[in-house]
Design a protein around this motif. Structure first.
Motif, PDB file in Angstrom:
ATOM      1  N   ILE A  73     -54.680 -60.181 -50.263  1.00  0.00           N
ATOM      2  CA  ILE A  73     -54.074 -59.320 -49.259  1.00  0.00           C
ATOM      3  C   ILE A  73     -55.046 -58.201 -48.916  1.00  0.00           C
ATOM      4  N   VAL A  74     -55.348 -58.072 -47.626  1.00  0.00           N
ATOM      5  CA  VAL A  74     -56.305 -57.056 -47.180  1.00  0.00           C
ATOM      6  C   VAL A  74     -55.630 -55.922 -46.421  1.00  0.00           C
ATOM      7  N   PHE A  75     -54.375 -56.156 -45.954  1.00  0.00           N
ATOM      8  CA  PHE A  75     -53.667 -55.116 -45.203  1.00  0.00           C
ATOM      9  C   PHE A  75     -52.180 -55.444 -45.173  1.00  0.00           C
ATOM     10  N   THR A  76     -51.354 -54.416 -45.319  1.00  0.00           N
ATOM     11  CA  THR A  76     -49.915 -54.567 -45.141  1.00  0.00           C
ATOM     12  C   THR A  76     -49.421 -53.487 -44.191  1.00  0.00           C
ATOM     13  N   SER A  77     -48.391 -53.820 -43.447  1.00  0.00           N
ATOM     14  CA  SER A  77     -47.843 -52.883 -42.483  1.00  0.00           C
ATOM     15  C   SER A  77     -46.322 -52.966 -42.497  1.00  0.00           C
ATOM     16  N   THR A  78     -45.680 -51.817 -42.410  1.00  0.00           N
ATOM     17  CA  THR A  78     -44.226 -51.773 -42.291  1.00  0.00           C
ATOM     18  C   THR A  78     -43.806 -51.110 -40.986  1.00  0.00           C
ATOM     19  N   GLY A  79     -44.741 -50.963 -40.072  1.00  0.00           N
ATOM     20  CA  GLY A  79     -44.426 -50.374 -38.775  1.00  0.00           C
ATOM     21  C   GLY A  79     -45.441 -50.800 -37.742  1.00  0.00           C
ATOM     22  N   MET A  80     -44.988 -50.991 -36.520  1.00  0.00           N
ATOM     23  CA  MET A  80     -45.912 -51.417 -35.464  1.00  0.00           C
ATOM     24  C   MET A  80     -46.918 -50.335 -35.116  1.00  0.00           C
ATOM     25  N   ASP A  81     -46.671 -49.111 -35.552  1.00  0.00           N
ATOM     26  CA  ASP A  81     -47.611 -48.026 -35.290  1.00  0.00           C
ATOM     27  C   ASP A  81     -48.780 -48.017 -36.279  1.00  0.00           C
ATOM     28  N   GLN A  82     -48.705 -48.838 -37.317  1.00  0.00           N
ATOM     29  CA  GLN A  82     -49.783 -48.910 -38.301  1.00  0.00           C
ATOM     30  C   GLN A  82     -50.824 -49.913 -37.818  1.00  0.00           C
ATOM     31  N   THR A  83     -52.077 -49.503 -37.837  1.00  0.00           N
ATOM     32  CA  THR A  83     -53.149 -50.369 -37.358  1.00  0.00           C
ATOM     33  C   THR A  83     -54.113 -50.700 -38.491  1.00  0.00           C
ATOM     34  N   TRP A  84     -54.800 -51.813 -38.338  1.00  0.00           N
ATOM     35  CA  TRP A  84     -55.792 -52.243 -39.324  1.00  0.00           C
ATOM     36  C   TRP A  84     -57.170 -52.077 -38.708  1.00  0.00           C
ATOM     37  N   ASP A  85     -58.058 -51.470 -39.475  1.00  0.00           N
ATOM     38  CA  ASP A  85     -59.414 -51.194 -38.988  1.00  0.00           C
ATOM     39  C   ASP A  85     -60.450 -52.190 -39.493  1.00  0.00           C
ATOM     40  N   GLY A  86     -60.003 -53.322 -40.054  1.00  0.00           N
ATOM     41  CA  GLY A  86     -60.939 -54.338 -40.527  1.00  0.00           C
ATOM     42  C   GLY A  86     -61.587 -53.984 -41.851  1.00  0.00           C
ATOM     43  N   ARG A  87     -60.954 -53.058 -42.573  1.00  0.00           N
ATOM     44  CA  ARG A  87     -61.501 -52.628 -43.862  1.00  0.00           C
ATOM     45  C   ARG A  87     -60.487 -52.890 -44.968  1.00  0.00           C
ATOM     46  N   MET A  88     -61.007 -52.983 -46.195  1.00  0.00           N
ATOM     47  CA  MET A  88     -60.165 -53.066 -47.386  1.00  0.00           C
ATOM     48  C   MET A  88     -60.804 -52.185 -48.447  1.00  0.00           C
ATOM     49  N   GLN A  89     -60.034 -51.276 -48.979  1.00  0.00           N
ATOM     50  CA  GLN A  89     -60.514 -50.334 -49.994  1.00  0.00           C
ATOM     51  C   GLN A  89     -61.791 -49.637 -49.522  1.00  0.00           C
TER      52      GLN A  89
END
Length: 161
Positions: free
Chosen positions: A109-125
Motif C-alpha cells: 500500500i502506497v497511499f490511502t484516502s478517506t476523502g476526495m479532497d486528499q491527493t496523492w503526490d506519487g510519493r511513499m514515506q
C-alpha cells in the motif's frame, strides 16, 4: 436500508448471530449472503425459540460512473501541471463516504484516502515512487437527486515523470 448499487458490484449481507440458524429467500442457509443481482432479500434467523425476520431491497443500476472521474495517469514531476492524483465528482452530487487504497505491483500500500479532497503526490514515506502502473480499489457512497448510490472503484493509474 434499501440500497442502490452499480451493476457489477457485490454486496455481502450479514445476519450472523451466535447459535443462529439461517434461511434466506434464496434458500441459502449461511449467515452471510453475497448479492450480485437486484431483488428483495429476506432472511429468517432462528435462535432457540426466537425467530427474527429482516429484508432489504437491492437495486442495481448502470452507473457508468459519469458522476465520479478518476484519471489513469499523472506526472508528479513538480512542474505544477498534473502533479497530484485524486478522484473528482460532478458538481451535482454529494459525497457521503469515500475510501481509496493505492498499491504497487507487489501489493504494498502506497497511499490511502478517506476523502476526495486528499491527493496523492506519487510519493511513499517521503520518497518518489518509480514511474509505472499502480492499482487502486475503493468505495464511494454518494447522493444524487436525493438517491443514495454506492460504487466500488477499481482500476490503475500510471506515474509518468
Amino acid at each position: 436500508a434499501d440500497t442502490v448499487l452499480c451493476q457489477g458490484s457485490r454486496l455481502e449481507l450479514n445476519a450472523e448471530v451466535p447459535g443462529g440458524i439461517y434461511v434466506w429467500s434464496t434458500a441459502a442457509t449461511t449467515p452471510r449472503l453475497v448479492v450480485t443481482e437486484g431483488g428483495l432479500y429476506t432472511v429468517n434467523v432462528l435462535n432457540g425459540l426466537c425467530v427474527v425476520t429482516d429484508s432489504i431491497q437491492i437495486t442495481f443500476e448502470n452507473c457508468n460512473l459519469v458522476d465520479i472521474f478518476i484519471p489513469n495517469v499523472f506526472s508528479p514531476n513538480g512542474d505544477g501541471i498534473n502533479d497530484q492524483f485524486s478522484a473528482h465528482a460532478s458538481a451535482d452530487i454529494q459525497i457521503v463516504e469515500f475510501q481509496m487504497v493505492i498499491a504497487d505491483r507487489l501489493g504494498n500500500i502506497v497511499f490511502t484516502s478517506t476523502g476526495m479532497d486528499q491527493t496523492w503526490d506519487g510519493r511513499m514515506q517521503n520518497h518518489d515512487l518509480y514511474p509505472g502502473v499502480y492499482v487502486y480499489t475503493g468505495k464511494v457512497r454518494y447522493r444524487k437527486l436525493n438517491v443514495e448510490k454506492t460504487a466500488f472503484l477499481q482500476g490503475d493509474v500510471t506515474i509518468v515523470r
